[in-house]
Structure formats: C-alpha cells, structure tokens
Design a protein around this motif. Structure first.
Motif, PDB file in Angstrom:
ATOM      1  N   ILE A   1      40.956  39.612  42.857  1.00  0.00           N
ATOM      2  CA  ILE A   1      40.178  40.604  42.104  1.00  0.00           C
ATOM      3  C   ILE A   1      41.027  41.821  41.799  1.00  0.00           C
ATOM      4  CG2 ILE A   1      38.222  42.177  42.261  1.00  0.00           C
ATOM      5  CD1 ILE A   1      36.779  40.017  43.888  1.00  0.00           C
ATOM      6  N   LYS A   2      41.849  42.248  42.756  1.00  0.00           N
ATOM      7  CA  LYS A   2      42.733  43.389  42.524  1.00  0.00           C
ATOM      8  C   LYS A   2      43.745  43.081  41.424  1.00  0.00           C
ATOM      9  CE  LYS A   2      42.399  45.281  47.214  1.00  0.00           C
ATOM     10  NZ  LYS A   2      43.137  45.535  48.482  1.00  0.00           N
ATOM     11  N   ILE A   3      44.290  41.870  41.432  1.00  0.00           N
ATOM     12  CA  ILE A   3      45.263  41.486  40.400  1.00  0.00           C
ATOM     13  C   ILE A   3      44.593  41.467  39.032  1.00  0.00           C
ATOM     14  CG2 ILE A   3      46.699  39.597  39.553  1.00  0.00           C
ATOM     15  CD1 ILE A   3      47.236  38.862  42.491  1.00  0.00           C
ATOM     16  N   ALA A   4      43.421  40.824  38.956  1.00  0.00           N
ATOM     17  CA  ALA A   4      42.724  40.743  37.672  1.00  0.00           C
ATOM     18  C   ALA A   4      42.310  42.119  37.175  1.00  0.00           C
ATOM     19  CB  ALA A   4      41.489  39.842  37.815  1.00  0.00           C
ATOM     20  N   ASN A   5      41.907  42.991  38.093  1.00  0.00           N
ATOM     21  CA  ASN A   5      41.462  44.330  37.715  1.00  0.00           C
ATOM     22  C   ASN A   5      42.618  45.207  37.260  1.00  0.00           C
ATOM     23  OD1 ASN A   5      39.451  46.309  37.383  1.00  0.00           O
ATOM     24  ND2 ASN A   5      39.907  47.200  39.378  1.00  0.00           N
ATOM     25  N   SER A   6      43.838  44.884  37.717  1.00  0.00           N
ATOM     26  CA  SER A   6      45.010  45.683  37.340  1.00  0.00           C
ATOM     27  C   SER A   6      45.497  45.374  35.930  1.00  0.00           C
ATOM     28  CB  SER A   6      46.149  45.447  38.333  1.00  0.00           C
ATOM     29  OG  SER A   6      46.605  44.101  38.271  1.00  0.00           O
ATOM     30  N   VAL A   7      45.085  44.237  35.379  1.00  0.00           N
ATOM     31  CA  VAL A   7      45.496  43.874  34.020  1.00  0.00           C
ATOM     32  C   VAL A   7      44.680  44.685  33.019  1.00  0.00           C
ATOM     33  CG1 VAL A   7      45.630  42.007  32.328  1.00  0.00           C
ATOM     34  CG2 VAL A   7      46.119  41.544  34.735  1.00  0.00           C
ATOM     35  N   PRO A   8      45.318  45.381  32.064  1.00  0.00           N
ATOM     36  CA  PRO A   8      44.554  46.117  31.038  1.00  0.00           C
ATOM     37  C   PRO A   8      43.645  45.168  30.261  1.00  0.00           C
ATOM     38  CG  PRO A   8      46.865  46.748  30.996  1.00  0.00           C
ATOM     39  CD  PRO A   8      46.769  45.558  31.898  1.00  0.00           C
ATOM     40  N   ARG A   9      42.334  45.381  30.367  1.00  0.00           N
ATOM     41  CA  ARG A   9      41.397  44.430  29.772  1.00  0.00           C
ATOM     42  C   ARG A   9      41.504  44.356  28.254  1.00  0.00           C
ATOM     43  NH1 ARG A   9      40.124  46.276  34.875  1.00  0.00           N
ATOM     44  NH2 ARG A   9      38.369  47.582  34.277  1.00  0.00           N
ATOM     45  N   VAL A  10      41.844  45.473  27.635  1.00  0.00           N
ATOM     46  CA  VAL A  10      41.918  45.481  26.173  1.00  0.00           C
ATOM     47  C   VAL A  10      43.001  44.517  25.687  1.00  0.00           C
ATOM     48  CG1 VAL A  10      42.402  46.919  24.166  1.00  0.00           C
ATOM     49  CG2 VAL A  10      41.028  47.831  26.044  1.00  0.00           C
ATOM     50  N   VAL A  11      44.072  44.374  26.468  1.00  0.00           N
ATOM     51  CA  VAL A  11      45.158  43.476  26.081  1.00  0.00           C
ATOM     52  C   VAL A  11      44.676  42.031  26.002  1.00  0.00           C
ATOM     53  CG1 VAL A  11      47.444  42.637  26.757  1.00  0.00           C
ATOM     54  CG2 VAL A  11      46.839  45.034  27.112  1.00  0.00           C
ATOM     55  N   LEU A  12      43.667  41.716  26.806  1.00  0.00           N
ATOM     56  CA  LEU A  12      43.143  40.356  26.804  1.00  0.00           C
ATOM     57  C   LEU A  12      42.476  39.990  25.483  1.00  0.00           C
ATOM     58  CD1 LEU A  12      41.549  40.276  30.375  1.00  0.00           C
ATOM     59  CD2 LEU A  12      43.721  39.271  29.670  1.00  0.00           C
ATOM     60  N   GLY A  13      42.154  41.001  24.669  1.00  0.00           N
ATOM     61  CA  GLY A  13      41.519  40.719  23.386  1.00  0.00           C
ATOM     62  C   GLY A  13      42.356  39.810  22.518  1.00  0.00           C
ATOM     63  N   SER A  14      43.661  40.016  22.501  1.00  0.00           N
ATOM     64  CA  SER A  14      44.542  39.162  21.694  1.00  0.00           C
ATOM     65  C   SER A  14      44.517  37.728  22.202  1.00  0.00           C
ATOM     66  CB  SER A  14      45.972  39.720  21.728  1.00  0.00           C
ATOM     67  OG  SER A  14      46.005  41.027  21.192  1.00  0.00           O
ATOM     68  N   ILE A  15      44.500  37.566  23.541  1.00  0.00           N
ATOM     69  CA  ILE A  15      44.460  36.221  24.106  1.00  0.00           C
ATOM     70  C   ILE A  15      43.152  35.526  23.753  1.00  0.00           C
ATOM     71  CG2 ILE A  15      44.464  34.922  26.267  1.00  0.00           C
ATOM     72  CD1 ILE A  15      46.246  37.087  27.450  1.00  0.00           C
TER      73      ILE A  15
END
Length: 287
Positions: A126-140
């Motif tokens: 959960i800490k790893i997933a939370n550290s990823v900028p969520r907005v960046v996931l939009g492209s994926i």
C-alpha cells in the motif's frame, strides 16, 4: 428563592439568549456581505486591469469574456457538442469512480483495520502504491483501456481509494477498545462487533474523507479527459488551451467549480442525516 426573583432570573436568561441569537445572526450576515464584497472586488479589479492594459486579456482573459464564453456554450454549444452533455459525461465518470473507489476503500480499510496480520502483510504494498503519483497512471489507463469512459473511471477510482482507505483504516484503529472488550464479554461475534461498534466509530472518519475524495474523483476524471478523450469538460479545457482561448479555460473551470460545490452540498446533507446524533457545530448553529 422568591417567585419574583425567579421570574427576574428567567427574564434575564431569556434576554441573554435573544442577544446571543442576534449576535450569531449578525455575524452570519457579516460573513455573507464580506464574501460578496471579496468576489465583487476581485472580479471588478480583474476586469479593470484587463481593460486598462495592466494585464493582457489574451493570456489572462477578463470576467466579461468568460461570461460571454459561458453564454455561447450554453446557447450554441461547444465544439464537442452540447455543454450539458460534456458536464454529464464528466459527472458520470466522476460519480462512478467516486462510488467504486469509496466502496473499495471502506471495505479494505475496515478489513485491514480489523485484521492486524493482513495490515502487516499488505502495508508495504500500500505504501508503494500510494507513493506513485496517481495522475501519471492516467496515461497507462488510456493505453490499456482506451479513450472511453473506463480509463477515466479507473483514474478516478485510484484517486479516491487511498483517501477513503486511509481514513477508514484509521477510524477502525481509533475505535474504543473498552467498547470492543465489553462487546466480546457479552458474547458478540467479530462480525457483530464490526457492524455495531467499529463501523459507527469509523463513520465520522469515513464521511470526512468522502468530502475530500469526491474532489479527487473529479480531478481524476478531468485529468483523464485532458490526456485523451472524446467528450467531457477536460476535453473542453484541452481544446481551449490548444486554441489559446483563456476565456474557455476559465469558463470550464467555473463549470467544474459549480459541479464540485453541488456535490459538496449533497454530501453535507448526507452526512447530517447519518450523523444526527452529533452536536451541531458553531457554523451550523449560526444558521
């Protein structure tokens, strides 16, 4: 105490209460007046600066141009179609993402909050997933799910999940240990304790997160539309930006603000219904 003294005391208390109510009402009126004054001064100063050349209306627009853009969108539509269709598309994506993310966040937060082993196992992930900028996931999501609604809903879900999960988890951990112990002594099952003790205790935390998370869901939907979509307010912003139409960008922002304020109002009404037992706050008492 004599009857006359008692009557005088009652009258004095009533007078103090009337004075307090009057003071609260006067303060409420003052707040509204100051709000309107700030809005008028800000918009008036912005318009004046644009008309006198202190700022370049091409880059910063003016309130009159923004109002005209909104009027054109409402009466003639946008380049993508009716303005109301764009609003409904974004609102649908936001609502779906908000509901799915909130439900998943509540379930996972309560499950991990009640089970220390699960919390210890999944905490690192959960800490790893939370550290990823969520907005960046939009492209994926756009690459994987396409330009349709699914990619926007997925981004909104991710934006909402961690906010609700964190509050639900903390709310469960903050539940009164004495109440839980007493329920166990009385023979309550783990499921009954969760529903009757833990969940009501965490409800305030969860509802507080819902106010914030709807805004995150809206951000997720709009960012997803901005990155790539066929309809929606985010596409309006991207189109206006591409045409160097500052008035269009500000007009879309105003539409988003109205949607967010309406959602906040509805969530507040829901919270007041679910938490009728809570003592009224000062801001509520002023009304």
């Amino acid at each position: 105490m004599s009857q006359s003294n008692s009557l005088a005391l009652d009258q004095e208390i009533a007078q103090i209460e009337r004075a307090s109510v009057k003071a609260i009402r006067n303060r409420g009126r003052l707040v509204y007046v100051l709000r309107v004054a700030i809005l008028v001064v800000t918009l008036g100063g912005w318009e004046l600066c644009g008309r006198t050349g202190l700022i370049d209306p091409f880059f910063f627009s003016m309130p009159s141009q923004i109002a005209n853009q909104l009027w054109v969108w409402m009466t003639e539509g946008t380049s993508q179609g009716s303005l109301w269709v764009q609003v409904l598309v974004t609102l649908e994506e936001t609502t779906l993402g908000f509901l799915i993310g909130a439900i998943l966040g509540i379930i996972c937060g309560i499950a991990l909050g009640r089970n220390r082993l699960l919390a210890d196992v999944f905490s690192i992930y959960i800490k790893i997933a939370n550290s990823v900028p969520r907005v960046v996931l939009g492209s994926i999501f756009i690459i994987a799910l396409g330009l349709g609604m699914a990619s926007k809903v997925a981004l909104a879900v991710v934006m909402v999940f961690f906010v609700v999960f964190g509050n639900a988890f903390q709310g469960v951990r903050e539940a009164d240990g004495n109440l839980i112990a007493n329920a166990k002594i009385l023979g309550a099952s783990s499921r009954r304790i969760t529903y009757s003790v833990v969940l009501p205790s965490a409800l305030t935390w969860i509802l507080a997160s819902l106010h914030v998370s709807f805004g995150f869901a809206l951000v997720g939907a709009v960012v997803g539309e901005f990155l790539g979509s066929r309809q929606g307010i985010g596409l309006l912003i991207a189109t206006a930006q591409g045409a160097f139409n500052a008035a269009g960008v500000f007009a879309a922002m105003i539409v988003l603000a109205v949607v967010a304020l309406l959602a906040e109002f509805l969530l507040t009404q829901l919270e007041n219904r679910l938490l009728k037992w809570r003592p009224p706050q000062f801001s509520e008492a002023a009304h």
